[in-house]
Design a protein around this motif. Sequence first.
Motif, PDB file in Angstrom:
ATOM      1  N   HIS A  56       0.847  -1.197   0.000  1.00 21.21           N
ATOM      2  CA  HIS A  56       0.000   0.000   0.000  1.00 21.21           C
ATOM      3  C   HIS A  56       0.880   1.243   0.000  1.00 21.21           C
ATOM      4  N   ALA A  57       0.277   2.365  -0.344  1.00 25.93           N
ATOM      5  CA  ALA A  57       0.994   3.634  -0.268  1.00 25.93           C
ATOM      6  C   ALA A  57       1.429   3.878   1.166  1.00 25.93           C
ATOM      7  N   ALA A  58       2.666   4.332   1.333  1.00 27.06           N
ATOM      8  CA  ALA A  58       3.214   4.440   2.682  1.00 27.06           C
ATOM      9  C   ALA A  58       4.322   5.471   2.729  1.00 27.06           C
ATOM     10  N   VAL A  59       4.580   5.965   3.943  1.00 27.48           N
ATOM     11  CA  VAL A  59       5.796   6.723   4.191  1.00 27.48           C
ATOM     12  C   VAL A  59       6.862   5.729   4.625  1.00 27.48           C
ATOM     13  N   LEU A  60       8.083   5.949   4.164  1.00 30.80           N
ATOM     14  CA  LEU A  60       9.161   4.988   4.377  1.00 30.80           C
ATOM     15  C   LEU A  60      10.059   5.433   5.516  1.00 30.80           C
ATOM     16  N   TYR A  61       9.415   6.001   6.538  1.00 32.75           N
ATOM     17  CA  TYR A  61      10.027   6.471   7.771  1.00 32.75           C
ATOM     18  C   TYR A  61       8.901   6.515   8.804  1.00 32.75           C
ATOM     19  N   PRO A  62       9.195   6.636  10.090  1.00 33.45           N
ATOM     20  CA  PRO A  62       8.117   6.723  11.079  1.00 33.45           C
ATOM     21  C   PRO A  62       7.384   8.060  10.965  1.00 33.45           C
ATOM     22  N   PRO A  63       6.062   8.062  10.712  1.00 31.94           N
ATOM     23  CA  PRO A  63       5.348   9.339  10.607  1.00 31.94           C
ATOM     24  C   PRO A  63       5.377  10.088  11.931  1.00 31.94           C
ATOM     25  N   GLY A  64       5.355  11.420  11.848  1.00 25.10           N
ATOM     26  CA  GLY A  64       5.550  12.254  13.021  1.00 25.10           C
ATOM     27  C   GLY A  64       4.289  12.495  13.844  1.00 25.10           C
ATOM     28  N   ASP A  65       4.462  13.236  14.930  1.00 26.70           N
ATOM     29  CA  ASP A  65       3.369  13.500  15.869  1.00 26.70           C
ATOM     30  C   ASP A  65       2.268  14.370  15.270  1.00 26.70           C
ATOM     31  N   ARG A  66       2.551  15.065  14.185  1.00 29.70           N
ATOM     32  CA  ARG A  66       1.544  15.947  13.584  1.00 29.70           C
ATOM     33  C   ARG A  66       0.293  15.189  13.158  1.00 29.70           C
ATOM     34  N   TRP A  67       0.419  13.853  12.995  1.00 32.97           N
ATOM     35  CA  TRP A  67      -0.701  13.080  12.485  1.00 32.97           C
ATOM     36  C   TRP A  67      -1.589  12.505  13.576  1.00 32.97           C
ATOM     37  N   ALA A  68      -1.234  12.718  14.825  1.00 35.25           N
ATOM     38  CA  ALA A  68      -2.019  12.134  15.917  1.00 35.25           C
ATOM     39  C   ALA A  68      -3.474  12.603  15.844  1.00 35.25           C
ATOM     40  N   GLY A  69      -4.377  11.648  15.762  1.00 34.28           N
ATOM     41  CA  GLY A  69      -5.802  11.949  15.761  1.00 34.28           C
ATOM     42  C   GLY A  69      -6.346  12.481  14.451  1.00 34.28           C
ATOM     43  N   ARG A  70      -5.525  12.559  13.425  1.00 35.55           N
ATOM     44  CA  ARG A  70      -5.971  13.152  12.161  1.00 35.55           C
ATOM     45  C   ARG A  70      -6.480  12.101  11.177  1.00 35.55           C
ATOM     46  N   VAL A  71      -7.442  12.500  10.374  1.00 38.54           N
ATOM     47  CA  VAL A  71      -7.974  11.678   9.291  1.00 38.54           C
ATOM     48  C   VAL A  71      -8.129  12.587   8.080  1.00 38.54           C
ATOM     49  N   PRO A  72      -7.516  12.223   6.953  1.00 35.01           N
ATOM     50  CA  PRO A  72      -6.641  11.062   6.739  1.00 35.01           C
ATOM     51  C   PRO A  72      -5.236  11.311   7.261  1.00 35.01           C
ATOM     52  N   ARG A  73      -4.468  10.243   7.339  1.00 33.97           N
ATOM     53  CA  ARG A  73      -3.076  10.336   7.764  1.00 33.97           C
ATOM     54  C   ARG A  73      -2.275   9.273   7.023  1.00 33.97           C
ATOM     55  N   PRO A  74      -0.975   9.459   6.887  1.00 29.41           N
ATOM     56  CA  PRO A  74      -0.162   8.466   6.172  1.00 29.41           C
ATOM     57  C   PRO A  74       0.060   7.216   6.999  1.00 29.41           C
ATOM     58  N   HIS A  75       0.280   6.120   6.327  1.00 30.25           N
ATOM     59  CA  HIS A  75       0.579   4.849   6.983  1.00 30.25           C
ATOM     60  C   HIS A  75       2.063   4.528   6.835  1.00 30.25           C
ATOM     61  N   PRO A  76       2.682   3.993   7.875  1.00 30.59           N
ATOM     62  CA  PRO A  76       4.064   3.514   7.715  1.00 30.59           C
ATOM     63  C   PRO A  76       4.079   2.271   6.845  1.00 30.59           C
ATOM     64  N   ALA A  77       5.235   1.989   6.262  1.00 30.38           N
ATOM     65  CA  ALA A  77       5.376   0.792   5.434  1.00 30.38           C
ATOM     66  C   ALA A  77       5.364  -0.457   6.306  1.00 30.38           C
ATOM     67  N   GLY A  78       5.099  -1.573   5.670  1.00 31.17           N
ATOM     68  CA  GLY A  78       5.195  -2.862   6.334  1.00 31.17           C
ATOM     69  C   GLY A  78       6.600  -3.415   6.249  1.00 31.17           C
ATOM     70  N   ASP A  79       6.698  -4.742   6.129  1.00 30.31           N
ATOM     71  CA  ASP A  79       8.025  -5.367   6.188  1.00 30.31           C
ATOM     72  C   ASP A  79       8.874  -5.088   4.951  1.00 30.31           C
ATOM     73  N   TRP A  80       8.303  -4.441   3.930  1.00 32.51           N
ATOM     74  CA  TRP A  80       9.128  -4.106   2.760  1.00 32.51           C
ATOM     75  C   TRP A  80      10.028  -2.900   3.013  1.00 32.51           C
ATOM     76  N   ALA A  81       9.700  -2.096   4.039  1.00 35.21           N
ATOM     77  CA  ALA A  81      10.544  -0.938   4.374  1.00 35.21           C
ATOM     78  C   ALA A  81      10.323  -0.584   5.838  1.00 35.21           C
ATOM     79  N   PRO A  82      10.735  -1.440   6.749  1.00 32.04           N
ATOM     80  CA  PRO A  82      10.410  -1.243   8.166  1.00 32.04           C
ATOM     81  C   PRO A  82      11.223  -0.121   8.808  1.00 32.04           C
TER      82      PRO A  82
END
Length: 392
Positions: A56-82
């Motif tokens: 799925h579409a993802a950010v390839l780093y840990p998303p920051g605190d700015r996304w807390a409680g927000r919709v929509p928000r980015p998803h971190p990658a799975g095991d392809w880019a942990p």
Amino acid sequence: MRTSAFVYPWDVNGDPDAPARIAGLGVRQVTLASAYHSTRALTPRHPRHRVVTAEHAAVLYPPGDRWAGRVPRPHPAGDWAPGDAHGEASAALASAGLEVHTWVVLAHNSRLGAEHPGTSVVNAYGDRYPWAPCVAQPATRAYLVDLAAEAAVRPGAAGTELESLGWYGLAHLHAHDKTGGVPLGDAAQYLMSLCFCPVCRTGYAEAGQDADALAARVRAALEPVWRGGAPGDTGPAGDWGAVEKLLGAEPAAATRAWRDATARSLQEAAVAAVRAAAPEGFQVLLHADPVPYHCGANAGVDPAHILSVADGVVVPCAGGPGLLAPFARAATPAHVVAANLTVVSGMGGSPATLAADASRARDLGATELRLYHAGLASDADLAAVREALAVL
């Protein structure tokens, strides 16, 4: 010419030879994905895998605190880019002497459309395009602007390249795509990419068009195409007259007024947000097409406008370098006009003619090169790239 190669983090992480191999091509820079859409990618040299499936579409780093409680928000990658896959790859590439710029995919996100269907472009038939967020919707625009700033300005990055910063439409390299049975010309692609979500319907009304009547007009204009007539085009790509012939001059102009203003204001806001988050001297480029009504990864833009906003553009040249000239005419010596050349033979690229293609691009106004893609290319392709860059 300054040259950058596109790279994914999974091309580098876990392969200790990758940074030196990429630097050995003769490039000074890499454009490293930090936010990317779903894909299935070959890794022909990696010691641990040959195929990476980004689900799925993802950010390839840990998303920051700015996304807390927000919709929509980015998803971190799975095991392809942990974890911080981008940060790990960036550090390894920098250690090989390469300048790292981020590669940020924005308005192209199938997971967003699946989880939040109301965010998607809706065509004149009522069909949703889950891969294509409607860039007119306020919540979606806020998401894209903040994603641009966060994904672009990663630690160690000296610049960014923003892809899909504009309207996305029907055309999409989707899994097992079956939309090519009826050929669509440039104008028909535009009509099939017009959005009729509630926000866009209001926008058309403000431009003097009843949205229901406009949608009906679009459907009527396309009916001969579905019956196997002309492919919805009467001229070359970029001929706005073909759209006017199908839709009518006044309705066509109203759609352009709404969509152009929407895309321009989003581009201005996203670039401003990146600059506000970035250190001094940070370079901001857009992947762009000089035909303003075109949709897709290379956003359709007015060259003069976008070069008043960004530091330059990355221009698709897989079909030849013809799209460079409008940007070159609008550019100043301070702007970057980068010719994006595919060097993967299996994807239609021509690494064997890279030196000649680059020279032709330079003659048409290119100041830099982008090579797609150092991770996907075969060893033979990379050898041809090394030879060409040594000449250049």
